[in-house]
Each structure stands twice: as C-alpha cells, then as structure tokens.
Design a protein around this motif. Structure first.
Motif, PDB file in Angstrom:
ATOM      1  N   LEU A 188      11.745  22.219 -30.000  1.00  0.00           N
ATOM      2  CA  LEU A 188      11.471  23.707 -29.562  1.00  0.00           C
ATOM      3  C   LEU A 188      12.085  23.856 -27.847  1.00  0.00           C
ATOM      4  N   ASP A 189      12.099  22.984 -26.643  1.00  0.00           N
ATOM      5  CA  ASP A 189      12.733  23.228 -25.334  1.00  0.00           C
ATOM      6  C   ASP A 189      12.978  23.934 -25.701  1.00  0.00           C
ATOM      7  N   LEU A 190      14.239  23.357 -25.493  1.00  0.00           N
ATOM      8  CA  LEU A 190      15.690  24.742 -25.455  1.00  0.00           C
ATOM      9  C   LEU A 190      16.064  26.036 -26.039  1.00  0.00           C
ATOM     10  N   ILE A 191      15.170  25.892 -27.226  1.00  0.00           N
ATOM     11  CA  ILE A 191      15.025  26.975 -28.155  1.00  0.00           C
ATOM     12  C   ILE A 191      14.325  28.382 -27.641  1.00  0.00           C
ATOM     13  N   ARG A 192      12.573  27.757 -27.525  1.00  0.00           N
ATOM     14  CA  ARG A 192      12.347  28.718 -26.415  1.00  0.00           C
ATOM     15  C   ARG A 192      12.999  29.639 -25.296  1.00  0.00           C
ATOM     16  N   MET A 193      13.965  28.075 -24.622  1.00  0.00           N
ATOM     17  CA  MET A 193      14.554  29.057 -23.132  1.00  0.00           C
ATOM     18  C   MET A 193      15.438  30.193 -23.781  1.00  0.00           C
ATOM     19  N   ILE A 194      16.591  29.530 -24.579  1.00  0.00           N
ATOM     20  CA  ILE A 194      17.437  30.399 -25.172  1.00  0.00           C
ATOM     21  C   ILE A 194      16.985  31.880 -25.775  1.00  0.00           C
ATOM     22  N   ILE A 195      15.854  31.462 -27.058  1.00  0.00           N
ATOM     23  CA  ILE A 195      15.480  32.825 -26.722  1.00  0.00           C
ATOM     24  C   ILE A 195      15.149  33.717 -26.036  1.00  0.00           C
ATOM     25  N   ALA A 254      11.201  23.043 -40.398  1.00  0.00           N
ATOM     26  CA  ALA A 254       9.445  23.382 -39.868  1.00  0.00           C
ATOM     27  C   ALA A 254       9.659  23.825 -38.546  1.00  0.00           C
ATOM     28  N   GLN A 255      10.536  24.237 -38.429  1.00  0.00           N
ATOM     29  CA  GLN A 255      10.830  24.832 -36.889  1.00  0.00           C
ATOM     30  C   GLN A 255      10.680  26.150 -37.136  1.00  0.00           C
ATOM     31  N   MET A 256      10.836  27.178 -38.308  1.00  0.00           N
ATOM     32  CA  MET A 256      11.439  28.401 -38.415  1.00  0.00           C
ATOM     33  C   MET A 256      10.057  29.280 -37.877  1.00  0.00           C
ATOM     34  N   GLU A 257       8.769  28.658 -38.686  1.00  0.00           N
ATOM     35  CA  GLU A 257       7.803  30.120 -38.201  1.00  0.00           C
ATOM     36  C   GLU A 257       7.731  30.178 -36.688  1.00  0.00           C
ATOM     37  N   SER A 258       7.581  29.021 -35.781  1.00  0.00           N
ATOM     38  CA  SER A 258       7.693  28.940 -35.039  1.00  0.00           C
ATOM     39  C   SER A 258       8.542  30.054 -33.872  1.00  0.00           C
ATOM     40  N   LYS A 291      10.700  31.937 -35.508  1.00  0.00           N
ATOM     41  CA  LYS A 291      10.036  33.689 -35.967  1.00  0.00           C
ATOM     42  C   LYS A 291       8.877  34.459 -34.383  1.00  0.00           C
ATOM     43  N   VAL A 292       8.097  33.924 -34.476  1.00  0.00           N
ATOM     44  CA  VAL A 292       6.756  34.542 -33.382  1.00  0.00           C
ATOM     45  C   VAL A 292       8.048  34.158 -32.614  1.00  0.00           C
ATOM     46  N   CYS A 293       8.769  33.433 -31.999  1.00  0.00           N
ATOM     47  CA  CYS A 293       8.827  33.733 -30.662  1.00  0.00           C
ATOM     48  C   CYS A 293      10.057  34.572 -30.044  1.00  0.00           C
ATOM     49  N   MET A 294      10.931  34.538 -31.223  1.00  0.00           N
ATOM     50  CA  MET A 294      11.811  36.272 -31.287  1.00  0.00           C
ATOM     51  C   MET A 294      11.051  37.000 -31.149  1.00  0.00           C
ATOM     52  N   GLU A 295      10.561  37.083 -31.740  1.00  0.00           N
ATOM     53  CA  GLU A 295       9.388  38.622 -32.039  1.00  0.00           C
ATOM     54  C   GLU A 295       9.083  39.363 -30.423  1.00  0.00           C
ATOM     55  N   ARG A 296       8.432  38.328 -29.938  1.00  0.00           N
ATOM     56  CA  ARG A 296       7.585  37.909 -28.775  1.00  0.00           C
ATOM     57  C   ARG A 296       9.312  38.529 -27.741  1.00  0.00           C
ATOM     58  N   ALA A 297      10.021  37.928 -27.995  1.00  0.00           N
ATOM     59  CA  ALA A 297      11.015  38.343 -27.015  1.00  0.00           C
ATOM     60  C   ALA A 297      11.607  39.513 -27.268  1.00  0.00           C
ATOM     61  N   GLY A 298      11.251  40.781 -28.380  1.00  0.00           N
ATOM     62  CA  GLY A 298      11.496  41.631 -28.922  1.00  0.00           C
ATOM     63  C   GLY A 298      12.657  41.444 -30.084  1.00  0.00           C
ATOM     64  N   PHE A 299      13.057  40.710 -30.556  1.00  0.00           N
ATOM     65  CA  PHE A 299      14.317  41.033 -31.727  1.00  0.00           C
ATOM     66  C   PHE A 299      13.114  40.918 -32.969  1.00  0.00           C
ATOM     67  N   GLY A 352      19.995  24.199 -49.501  1.00  0.00           N
ATOM     68  CA  GLY A 352      17.821  24.861 -49.718  1.00  0.00           C
ATOM     69  C   GLY A 352      17.533  24.733 -49.138  1.00  0.00           C
ATOM     70  N   LEU A 353      17.777  24.090 -47.801  1.00  0.00           N
ATOM     71  CA  LEU A 353      16.346  24.425 -46.771  1.00  0.00           C
ATOM     72  C   LEU A 353      16.672  25.837 -45.939  1.00  0.00           C
ATOM     73  N   ASP A 354      15.614  26.098 -44.911  1.00  0.00           N
ATOM     74  CA  ASP A 354      15.535  26.981 -44.321  1.00  0.00           C
ATOM     75  C   ASP A 354      16.667  26.042 -42.456  1.00  0.00           C
ATOM     76  N   ARG A 355      17.945  26.726 -41.901  1.00  0.00           N
ATOM     77  CA  ARG A 355      18.461  26.477 -41.575  1.00  0.00           C
ATOM     78  C   ARG A 355      18.853  26.989 -40.179  1.00  0.00           C
ATOM     79  N   VAL A 356      19.015  28.573 -40.453  1.00  0.00           N
ATOM     80  CA  VAL A 356      19.303  29.796 -39.535  1.00  0.00           C
ATOM     81  C   VAL A 356      18.497  30.332 -39.513  1.00  0.00           C
ATOM     82  N   ILE A 357      18.098  30.384 -38.270  1.00  0.00           N
ATOM     83  CA  ILE A 357      17.300  31.682 -38.009  1.00  0.00           C
ATOM     84  C   ILE A 357      18.302  33.125 -37.394  1.00  0.00           C
ATOM     85  N   ARG A 358      17.945  34.049 -37.975  1.00  0.00           N
ATOM     86  CA  ARG A 358      19.432  35.362 -36.937  1.00  0.00           C
ATOM     87  C   ARG A 358      17.865  36.306 -37.003  1.00  0.00           C
ATOM     88  N   GLY A 359      18.215  37.551 -36.102  1.00  0.00           N
ATOM     89  CA  GLY A 359      17.323  37.892 -34.973  1.00  0.00           C
ATOM     90  C   GLY A 359      18.390  39.383 -34.333  1.00  0.00           C
TER      91      GLY A 359
END
Ligand code: GLN
Length: 283
Positions: free
Chosen positions: A217-224, A244-248, A250-258, A269-276
C-alpha cells in the motif's frame, strides 16, 4: 501438420506445464504466427501450416513455457474491446482493470459536468485510452514514471485515441499540474514478498509496476494523501487494488477526508475497486 495439429501440440505442451490458459494461449500465438483472427483460425483447421510459421510458433511456445506473457510475444492485448500495443517493460492490461474504466464511465455518464480525468500510473494507457475512445468529449490526461510506459502509451494514444491524451512523465503527482474531476489509478499494489515470489518464478513483468512495498500500500497511501490537492470539489478518486487491501484503503480515504466511499466488485465477484468523493473544502 494442419492448423488443428499445431494448435493441439501447443496447448498440449502448455498444459503439461500447468498453464491454466493453455488452449487460449496456444490459439493466440498461432493466430499471431499465421497473421489471422481467431475466427479464421478455427475455420482453417484442415489447412497445412507453412514451415516458417510452425518454427516461429514452436519458438513462441518455448518462450511462453519460460513465463513470457502472451501479450509480450504477440505485442498486443485486447482490453475493453480495443487492441492495445504491449511491450516488455510495461504491465500487461488485465480484464480486472476494465472495472476501473466502467466505474469512471458510469460517473461521467451520470454527471456530464465530470470531464477532466487523470489516469495515474497509466502503463500501456489502457484505462486512459479506453475512456477517451469510449467518450471523446472527456479531457483525459495520463502519467507514468516509466520511459517504456511513455513510449507504449504514445503508440496506443495515437492508434486508439487520435493522440488526444496529454501525457506527463511523473512520479505519481510530482509533475502534475491542475485539478481533475476524476483521478483513476491502477498503481503497483502487490507486497514486496509477492513481487519477489513472482520474480523467482520467472515472471517477466517489471517489478516497478507491481511492487507496492511491505503491505503493497506504499504508493496507494501516497496517492490517497495527495489526491485531494488534485481533485475538484466533489471529484472522485478510483483505485484498483487487491480485495484484502480494501479495508485499510477505506480507513485511509476517510482520514484524507473522502466521502461516499464505495467498494466495487470485478466480474469474478472480488472487491477490486474503491471509489471515494472529495468532500467540500473547509473554509
Ligand atoms: N492485479 C495485478 C496482478 O495481480 C497487479 C497489478 C498491480 O500491482 N497494479 O498481477
């Protein structure tokens, strides 16, 4: 040997090596060697395969057994119904990623004021180009840190989007200017452990496009963290990652104000994209 015999020989060899898509891979490689579509291939089963094509096919099957992706061997991959140029050094487009394109298009179709789109870590450009090709009224921009991606992107941009997509060579947002209505990204999100495992198995795609650090999640955290600075008010951030990364995330996006954070499932049928959605800017 006939087309049928050659196809069977190829799929048999790939099957023995437990390549799940043996039949498909064999037919795509044979089509490439015979310069024909798959429909034509099946209609040509009784025909003789010329010696030169047979030699080339056997060489490519050998390379496939050595873990070269079919897209590197044929130089192309179909994504969102479009034929993308693919070369060694960029991530091969995957069907899972079509969900990112569909999600972005469902937003732009529902709200025609959403026009400015940025595809971060574009690679071959499959997301940016599919968006622009489907809806030419969108202003699509794309960026990537890799020079190979820049080159392959520009081919796809020219052949499938009239060269209309602006490319910026940039490490994430570093060189990006302006703000967007939608930022869409399929960044590297495998863990370093998973990436190393693939490299040990002889995987040919670049670690640069896969390795997202210890937990992926290194780059994803920077992007969010940075995305709100590049989004218009009410703009959307869409990220592909592992289920498996969706929950973390989501928390990261909430913190960033999304706000309005939604997780979307891919075809299997797998969780694949998160949208905020970027909320109103505090004053
Ligand atoms: N989904 C890809 C894979 O599992 C990973 C792509 C990425 O890291 N962006 O191979």
């Amino acid at each position: 040997m006939t087309v049928r015999d050659v196809l069977n020989e190829g799929s048999g060899r790939l099957n023995e090596a437990d390549i799940e898509t043996a039949r498909l891979d064999s037919s795509l490689l044979l089509c490439h060697c015979l310069k024909m579509t798959r429909e034509k291939l099946y209609a040509s089963f009784p025909d003789e395969v010329p010696g030169e094509a047979l030699n080339m096919f056997r060489k490519l099957i050998g390379m496939r057994l050595d873990h070269h992706p079919v897209a590197y061997l044929t130089g192309s991959k179909e994504f969102f119904g479009l034929p993308f140029r693919v070369e060694e050094g960029v991530l091969c487009p995957r069907p899972d990623t079509e969900l990112l394109v569909e999600t972005a298009l469902s937003l732009t179709e529902a709200d025609h004021s959403l026009k400015d789109v940025l595809d971060l870590c574009t690679g071959t450009g499959c997301i940016a180009v599919s968006l622009k090709n489907t809806d030419p009224t969108l202003n699509v921009s794309a960026s990537d840190i890799s020079s190979v991606a820049e080159k392959v992107f520009s081919i796809n941009n020219c052949t499938l989007a009239d060269g209309s997509i602006k490319f910026t060579k940039s490490s994430l947002f570093e060189k990006i200017e302006g703000t967007f209505d939608i930022i869409v990204t399929n960044p590297p999100y495998l863990t370093t452990g998973e990436t190393d495992e693939r490299m040990d198995e002889g995987w040919k795609e670049p670690a640069l496009a896969l390795d997202g650090g210890e937990d992926g999640l290194d780059l994803i955290r920077m992007i969010i963290g940075a995305a709100p600075g590049y989004l218009n008010e009410g703009g959307y951030l869409l990220i592909e990652a592992h289920p498996a990364q969706m929950e973390s995330m989501k928390v990261c996006m909430e913190r960033a104000g999304f706000e309005d954070i939604v997780v979307l499932k891919d075809l299997p049928g797998l969780d694949r994209v998160i949208r905020g959605r970027k909320g109103p800017v505090d004053v």
